[in-house]
Design a protein around this motif. Structure first.
Motif, mmCIF file in Angstrom:
data_model
loop_
_atom_site.group_PDB
_atom_site.id
_atom_site.type_symbol
_atom_site.label_atom_id
_atom_site.label_comp_id
_atom_site.label_asym_id
_atom_site.label_seq_id
_atom_site.Cartn_x
_atom_site.Cartn_y
_atom_site.Cartn_z
ATOM 1 N N GLU A 196 0.852 -1.184 0.000
ATOM 2 C CA GLU A 196 0.000 0.000 0.000
ATOM 3 C C GLU A 196 0.888 1.234 0.000
ATOM 4 O O GLU A 196 1.765 1.392 0.856
ATOM 5 N N PHE A 197 0.663 2.105 -0.967
ATOM 6 C CA PHE A 197 1.496 3.286 -1.152
ATOM 7 C C PHE A 197 0.809 4.533 -0.602
ATOM 8 O O PHE A 197 -0.421 4.686 -0.689
ATOM 9 N N TRP A 198 1.616 5.427 -0.051
ATOM 10 C CA TRP A 198 1.214 6.805 0.232
ATOM 11 C C TRP A 198 2.190 7.678 -0.532
ATOM 12 O O TRP A 198 3.332 7.833 -0.141
ATOM 13 N N GLY A 199 1.742 8.165 -1.679
ATOM 14 C CA GLY A 199 2.674 8.817 -2.587
ATOM 15 C C GLY A 199 3.598 7.774 -3.180
ATOM 16 O O GLY A 199 3.148 6.788 -3.776
ATOM 17 N N ASP A 200 4.912 7.972 -2.997
ATOM 18 C CA ASP A 200 5.895 7.007 -3.514
ATOM 19 C C ASP A 200 6.402 6.048 -2.441
ATOM 20 O O ASP A 200 7.281 5.233 -2.706
ATOM 21 N N GLU A 201 5.859 6.141 -1.230
ATOM 22 C CA GLU A 201 6.353 5.326 -0.123
ATOM 23 C C GLU A 201 5.422 4.147 0.163
ATOM 24 O O GLU A 201 4.199 4.288 0.170
ATOM 25 N N ILE A 202 6.040 2.975 0.407
ATOM 26 C CA ILE A 202 5.269 1.805 0.833
ATOM 27 C C ILE A 202 5.011 1.946 2.332
ATOM 28 O O ILE A 202 5.939 1.865 3.146
ATOM 29 N N VAL A 203 3.756 2.159 2.698
ATOM 30 C CA VAL A 203 3.417 2.357 4.110
ATOM 31 C C VAL A 203 2.952 1.056 4.764
ATOM 32 O O VAL A 203 3.014 0.932 5.992
ATOM 33 N N GLU A 204 2.464 0.109 3.983
ATOM 34 C CA GLU A 204 2.058 -1.191 4.510
ATOM 35 C C GLU A 204 2.477 -2.271 3.517
ATOM 36 O O GLU A 204 2.349 -2.097 2.306
ATOM 37 N N LEU A 205 2.976 -3.373 4.041
ATOM 38 C CA LEU A 205 3.359 -4.513 3.210
ATOM 39 C C LEU A 205 2.860 -5.773 3.914
ATOM 40 O O LEU A 205 3.281 -6.072 5.041
ATOM 41 N N ARG A 206 1.955 -6.505 3.266
ATOM 42 C CA ARG A 206 1.335 -7.662 3.901
ATOM 43 C C ARG A 206 1.240 -8.813 2.912
ATOM 44 O O ARG A 206 1.080 -8.604 1.715
ATOM 45 N N GLN A 207 1.305 -10.015 3.458
ATOM 46 C CA GLN A 207 0.907 -11.175 2.671
ATOM 47 C C GLN A 207 -0.616 -11.256 2.674
ATOM 48 O O GLN A 207 -1.264 -10.766 3.597
ATOM 49 N N PHE A 208 -1.182 -11.897 1.611
ATOM 50 C CA PHE A 208 -2.626 -12.070 1.595
ATOM 51 C C PHE A 208 -2.979 -13.419 1.006
ATOM 52 O O PHE A 208 -2.191 -14.049 0.295
ATOM 53 N N ASP A 209 -4.175 -13.876 1.350
ATOM 54 C CA ASP A 209 -4.680 -15.153 0.870
ATOM 55 C C ASP A 209 -5.231 -14.975 -0.529
ATOM 56 O O ASP A 209 -6.097 -14.134 -0.766
ATOM 57 N N ILE A 210 -4.746 -15.793 -1.456
ATOM 58 C CA ILE A 210 -5.146 -15.600 -2.852
ATOM 59 C C ILE A 210 -6.596 -15.993 -3.093
ATOM 60 O O ILE A 210 -7.233 -15.506 -4.025
ATOM 61 N N GLY A 211 -7.145 -16.868 -2.238
ATOM 62 C CA GLY A 211 -8.527 -17.273 -2.409
ATOM 63 C C GLY A 211 -9.504 -16.217 -1.944
ATOM 64 O O GLY A 211 -10.431 -15.830 -2.652
#
Length: 473
Positions: A196-211
């Motif tokens: 998840e970006f705020w401008g050019d910065e990644i503010v959140e990085l998470r794994q997620f379930d593809i299903g």
């Protein structure tokens, strides 16, 4: 008794010490005979354990033989110490099956990082030329929380790396962009990641379930590896190379019993030209054979420059011969097996899983005598073997439960990547049973809308025992 005991038993043999003392230098070869059943894999595992920095490359004639070696070696070594580099299934440079393409990329990445001790591959794979090593050097990408990337540049980079842009990820080697959210599923990832970006910065990085497309846990960073179709940055036609060119100069090449590398290399070389001619007749424009494959003479020369350990059958002429025997046949005769494991020789029985080990332990116990002296442990090898008593030792017998019960050993390799499925809901009604490739049989409960990030998704809801629900886009 753990599987380390098998390595210990082989290491104690005088033949092991003789082989260790005579291991060849580059351009040299050593022939070893008498390794029965899966003792060949135990021997290589023991060498890898003793020689802490030596790299081993097992080159099998066929994929089934290579997979047998992988299944035998992996339980004997620390996790992640052995890997398989499979050949392409198709003629072209790009492997169409993502499971195979991913395994190729991941294995080459681990070879480049020096993480492997034992590499298992085939003659055909050794003949192939690939651009992946160049792409791994120049195109790998790290996404990190707090890192900065211009979104248009990131999109261009992912496309250059061979990723397919899709509205929503449902398979590996894909990415999607929704507003300031970027989803990426790369080779080497257990699950896709969402940045998840705020401008050019990644503010959140998470794994997620593809299903379900629902985030599962935060991660500090994610390594994105190029797809096999990628080309090295700045090199429109990046140089292709072979697997052998990437191996350390002190690599010890292992040729399994019955391997005939030169005929297999020449057969693959001729077969490649045949398929290229057929493709040309269909109006296609395939790459030339010289672009896709190294000539057999080049591969044979590269192999000759490395140290070689040739495994030969019992009785063959050899530099070192092991005195191992085939295990006594049991043929489902539990009474005979009870007597056999009480003959004074230590016996290890390898079982596919805990349930089989517990059941066999019950069968071997005798009323009035007590539990069986055999050591039952979970571990799967292709074939058993016997180390005969010598020099005051009692020897060791290794049996496998599939040989005891005359079952064929089935090598089931776990899927490397999860994938979403597209349900055809037109003919489904609430309450119908459905089968998901990853989660199994469930009950279809209808369609619902869920909110993910900045997007509303319509999903099919599948319910499982206990009330667990899976949202399938």
């Amino acid at each position: 008794m753990a599987l380390d005991a098998l390595l210990d038993a082989v290491e104690r043999l005088p033949a092991f010490e003789r082989a260790l003392a005579r291991l060849p230098a580059p351009y040299g070869a050593l022939t070893v005979a008498g390794l029965r059943g899966s003792s060949d894999a135990v021997f290589v595992g023991a060498l890898a354990r003793r020689l802490g920095t030596r790299f081993f490359a097992v080159i099998a004639e066929s994929v089934p033989e290579a997979e047998r070696w992988l299944a035998d070696v992996q339980p004997l070594l620390p996790e992640g110490a052995a890997a398989f580099y499979p050949p392409r299934e198709g003629l072209g440079e790009t492997e169409p099956h993502l499971e195979i393409a991913g395994e190729r990329v991941e294995t080459l990445e681990r070879v480049s990082r020096g993480e492997l001790r034992v590499l298992i591959t085939t003659a055909r794979a050794a003949l192939e030329r690939t651009r992946v090593p160049g792409a791994l050097r120049t195109l790998r990408l790290e996404l990190r929380k707090g890192g900065r990337h211009r979104l248009p540049d990131l999109v261009a980079r992912l496309e250059e790396m061979g990723f397919e842009r899709v509205p929503m990820i449902d398979d590996v080697a894909q990415f999607s962009v929704r507003g300031g959210i970027v989803d990426v599923y790369s080779f080497g990832m257990a699950d896709p990641v969402r940045a998840e970006f705020w401008g050019d910065e990644i503010v959140e990085l998470r794994q997620f379930d593809i299903g379900s497309q629902i985030s599962t846990r935060d991660v500090p960073a994610a390594l994105v590896l190029p797809a096999e179709s990628a080309r090295a940055a700045g090199e429109g036609e990046a140089e292709r190379t072979t697997l052998l060119a990437l191996l350390p100069p002190d690599t010890l090449v292992v040729e399994p019993v019955g391997t005939h590398l030169e005929p297999e290399l020449r057969r693959t070389w001729e077969e490649a030209q045949h398929h290229i001619v057929l493709a040309q007749r269909r109006g296609e424009d395939p790459a030339s054979r010289d672009e896709l494959f190294e000539a057999p003479e080049g591969v044979l020369g590269a192999l000759a420059a490395l140290a070689t350990l040739r495994l030969a059958p019992a009785g063959a002429a050899a530099d070192v011969a092991f005195p191992l025997h085939e295990p006594e046949p049991v043929d489902r005769d539990i009474r005979w097996l009870r007597r056999l494991v009480r003959d004074g020789m230590p016996t290890v029985i390898l079982c596919d899983n805990t349930g089989q080990a517990e059941r066999l332990e019950e069968l071997l116990a005798e009323e009035g005598i007590g539990p069986s002296p055999a050591a039952l442990t979970v571990g799967v090898l292709q074939g058993g073997f016997v180390i005969p008593p010598a020099a005051g030792g009692r020897g060791l017998r290794v049996l496998t439960d599939h040989e005891i019960f005359r079952r064929e050993r089935r090598i089931r390799r776990k899927r490397r990547y999860v994938s979403g499925i597209a349900l055809d809901t037109a003919e489904l009604r609430a309450g119908d049973y459905v089968v998901h490739l990853e989660h199994g049989v469930g009950i279809y409960r209808g369609m619902e809308k869920i909110f993910v990030g900045e997007t509303t998704l319509e999903v099919a809801v599948v319910e499982y025992e206990g009330g667990d629900r899976l949202n399938v886009p």
